[in-house]
Design a protein around this motif. Sequence first.
Motif, PDB file in Angstrom:
ATOM      1  N   GLN A  33       0.865  -1.050  -0.120  1.00  0.00           N
ATOM      2  CA  GLN A  33       0.004  -0.021  -0.200  1.00  0.00           C
ATOM      3  C   GLN A  33       1.045   1.239  -0.082  1.00  0.00           C
ATOM      4  OE1 GLN A  33      -2.183   1.090   3.816  1.00  0.00           O
ATOM      5  NE2 GLN A  33      -4.052   1.053   2.487  1.00  0.00           N
ATOM      6  N   PHE A  34       0.745   2.307  -0.767  1.00  0.00           N
ATOM      7  CA  PHE A  34       1.353   3.472  -0.695  1.00  0.00           C
ATOM      8  C   PHE A  34       0.395   4.557  -0.007  1.00  0.00           C
ATOM      9  CE2 PHE A  34      -0.898   4.010  -4.853  1.00  0.00           C
ATOM     10  CZ  PHE A  34      -0.973   5.441  -4.869  1.00  0.00           C
ATOM     11  N   LEU A  35       1.082   5.553   0.484  1.00  0.00           N
ATOM     12  CA  LEU A  35       0.032   6.844   1.064  1.00  0.00           C
ATOM     13  C   LEU A  35       0.376   7.899   0.106  1.00  0.00           C
ATOM     14  CD1 LEU A  35       1.854   6.710   4.718  1.00  0.00           C
ATOM     15  CD2 LEU A  35       0.030   5.300   3.761  1.00  0.00           C
ATOM     16  N   PRO A  36      -0.872   8.200  -0.336  1.00  0.00           N
ATOM     17  CA  PRO A  36      -1.037   9.319  -1.246  1.00  0.00           C
ATOM     18  C   PRO A  36      -0.433  10.676  -0.956  1.00  0.00           C
ATOM     19  CG  PRO A  36      -3.206   8.068  -1.044  1.00  0.00           C
ATOM     20  CD  PRO A  36      -2.372   7.469  -0.203  1.00  0.00           C
ATOM     21  N   GLY A  37       0.298  11.162  -1.699  1.00  0.00           N
ATOM     22  CA  GLY A  37       0.788  12.501  -1.465  1.00  0.00           C
ATOM     23  C   GLY A  37       2.129  12.628  -0.584  1.00  0.00           C
ATOM     24  N   THR A  38       2.689  11.347  -0.544  1.00  0.00           N
ATOM     25  CA  THR A  38       3.955  11.367   0.358  1.00  0.00           C
ATOM     26  C   THR A  38       5.123  11.050  -0.744  1.00  0.00           C
ATOM     27  OG1 THR A  38       3.357   8.882   0.749  1.00  0.00           O
ATOM     28  CG2 THR A  38       2.712  10.331   2.321  1.00  0.00           C
ATOM     29  N   PRO A  82       8.754   9.156  10.227  1.00  0.00           N
ATOM     30  CA  PRO A  82       8.334   8.418  11.425  1.00  0.00           C
ATOM     31  C   PRO A  82       6.739   8.786  11.907  1.00  0.00           C
ATOM     32  CG  PRO A  82      10.535   9.218  11.823  1.00  0.00           C
ATOM     33  CD  PRO A  82      10.028   9.873  10.753  1.00  0.00           C
ATOM     34  N   GLN A  83       6.387   9.962  11.730  1.00  0.00           N
ATOM     35  CA  GLN A  83       5.250  10.311  11.896  1.00  0.00           C
ATOM     36  C   GLN A  83       4.134   9.830  10.864  1.00  0.00           C
ATOM     37  OE1 GLN A  83       3.926  12.123  15.051  1.00  0.00           O
ATOM     38  NE2 GLN A  83       2.057  11.179  14.262  1.00  0.00           N
ATOM     39  N   LYS A  84       4.458   9.805   9.637  1.00  0.00           N
ATOM     40  CA  LYS A  84       3.508   9.360   8.616  1.00  0.00           C
ATOM     41  C   LYS A  84       3.623   7.967   8.748  1.00  0.00           C
ATOM     42  CE  LYS A  84       2.733  13.057   6.086  1.00  0.00           C
ATOM     43  NZ  LYS A  84       1.195  13.553   5.916  1.00  0.00           N
ATOM     44  N   PHE A 138       8.983  -0.476   5.259  1.00  0.00           N
ATOM     45  CA  PHE A 138       8.554   0.777   4.664  1.00  0.00           C
ATOM     46  C   PHE A 138       9.534   1.478   3.787  1.00  0.00           C
ATOM     47  CE2 PHE A 138       7.808   0.135   9.374  1.00  0.00           C
ATOM     48  CZ  PHE A 138       6.462  -0.509   9.307  1.00  0.00           C
ATOM     49  N   GLY A 139       9.244   2.187   2.682  1.00  0.00           N
ATOM     50  CA  GLY A 139      10.213   2.974   1.922  1.00  0.00           C
ATOM     51  C   GLY A 139       9.518   4.083   1.222  1.00  0.00           C
ATOM     52  N   PRO A 140      10.352   4.378   0.034  1.00  0.00           N
ATOM     53  CA  PRO A 140       9.921   5.382  -0.730  1.00  0.00           C
ATOM     54  C   PRO A 140       8.578   5.137  -1.217  1.00  0.00           C
ATOM     55  CG  PRO A 140      12.181   4.773  -1.255  1.00  0.00           C
ATOM     56  CD  PRO A 140      11.442   3.745  -0.365  1.00  0.00           C
ATOM     57  N   GLY A 141       7.677   6.299  -1.210  1.00  0.00           N
ATOM     58  CA  GLY A 141       6.434   6.283  -1.932  1.00  0.00           C
ATOM     59  C   GLY A 141       5.430   7.106  -1.288  1.00  0.00           C
ATOM     60  N   ILE A 142       5.203   7.290   0.359  1.00  0.00           N
ATOM     61  CA  ILE A 142       5.671   6.174   1.026  1.00  0.00           C
ATOM     62  C   ILE A 142       4.885   4.758   1.064  1.00  0.00           C
ATOM     63  CG2 ILE A 142       5.802   5.520   3.484  1.00  0.00           C
ATOM     64  CD1 ILE A 142       6.114   8.336   4.401  1.00  0.00           C
ATOM     65  N   THR A 143       5.762   3.694   0.885  1.00  0.00           N
ATOM     66  CA  THR A 143       5.000   2.329   0.702  1.00  0.00           C
ATOM     67  C   THR A 143       5.398   1.646   1.654  1.00  0.00           C
ATOM     68  OG1 THR A 143       5.609   2.668  -1.707  1.00  0.00           O
ATOM     69  CG2 THR A 143       5.374   0.469  -0.765  1.00  0.00           C
TER      70      THR A 143
END
Length: 401
Positions: free
Chosen positions: A263-268, A290-292, A385-390
């Motif tokens: 899953q990716f977090l939109p706008g990150t 870390p907060q995201k 967790f990684g770029p995306g944020i994914t």
Amino acid sequence: MSKTNNNSINGATTNHIDSIISTTTCDCEPRRPGKATVLALGKAFPSQLIPQECLVEGYFRDTKCDDSAIKEKLERLCKNTTVKTRYTVMSKEILDKYPELTTEGSPTIKQRLEIANPAVLEMALEASLACIKEWGRPVGDITHIVYVSSSEIRLPGGDLYLASGLGLRSDVGRVMLYFLGCYGGVTGLRVAKDIAENNPGSRVLLTTSETTILGYRPPNMARPYDLVGAALFGDGAAALIIGTDPISQIESPFMELNFAVQQFLPGTHNIIDGRLSEEGINFKLGRDLPQKIEDNIESFCRMLMEKANLKEFNDLFWAVHPGGPAILNRLESCLSLKADKLQCSRRALMDYGNVSSNTIFYVMDYMREELKGGGGEEWGLVLAFGPGITFEGILVRSLLQ
């Protein structure tokens, strides 16, 4: 590795796999592939081991930097990472051979790849051989390979060099996953799971290998994130064999891969930002990472847990990619985890640093040690967790009860 041994098994491999399929297929209904399991695990590292307390002095000495302010900042960062030891490809000998790596503004991507490509392959081969040895079956029984790295660039890719170096069959199915960053190991695990479950009788070699060479910066050229990387990141490789329907008396599965989600977090998109330039890879890391993760991790975990009707976080075992101590601390606090739940992740961070996609497999190896005693939790989560944020997550079940 002896080519004679490889050739002697290649001709029999197809019949051997066919026999596995025939013994597990029911004549009265279509075959339902079993769940993928982890059958073996191997690790490899470069020869240079650096205790964290020695890193700063050696780093500044080898790069001939005398900036006391940067040195004090790096010393503070090194203490805060909780890392005790790390392995690294970079050495004084490499810096002596490539002095342009310490010259600001020098286009060095060619030189970095001359160092990184063979180093990554060497570690990948070593980890794969260690894994295959633990697995206990002939190398020719490997039907697919999934190769993960954010540390090399070439065509053909490392997957082909690895397959050739191991003496795999020329028709081995290959998947290459490049530049995913820290979540790449769990992505590779998810892809290997899908391959294994959709190709009855298959055996998938998943190999990850990483080095910090492409992002290396000497102190006088370092930006804030470069100093964090110098204090946190390490080099190494890992390999796993994935397959369904393990063969009794021959294979020893220790973990079932039950259900996987990405899953990716939109706008990150810009919170973890990496760009390839003539001077290597440049990274920017947002302070709100870390907060995201904290804001979204509970719902992500519950989505995975629902598949086995699990309710309590502390009823699980946890294999979490240790991106850094702040992420582990936020996760522990947010989910009200007991202090020992992230012990394997903290131990991997302490012993190896953050080795990008590989690190989750070092965590899983420590988790295997814990589960061998029996009496522990049956279900667990593997997270990265990684770029995306994914977010990458897998609901897993221990087979060591």
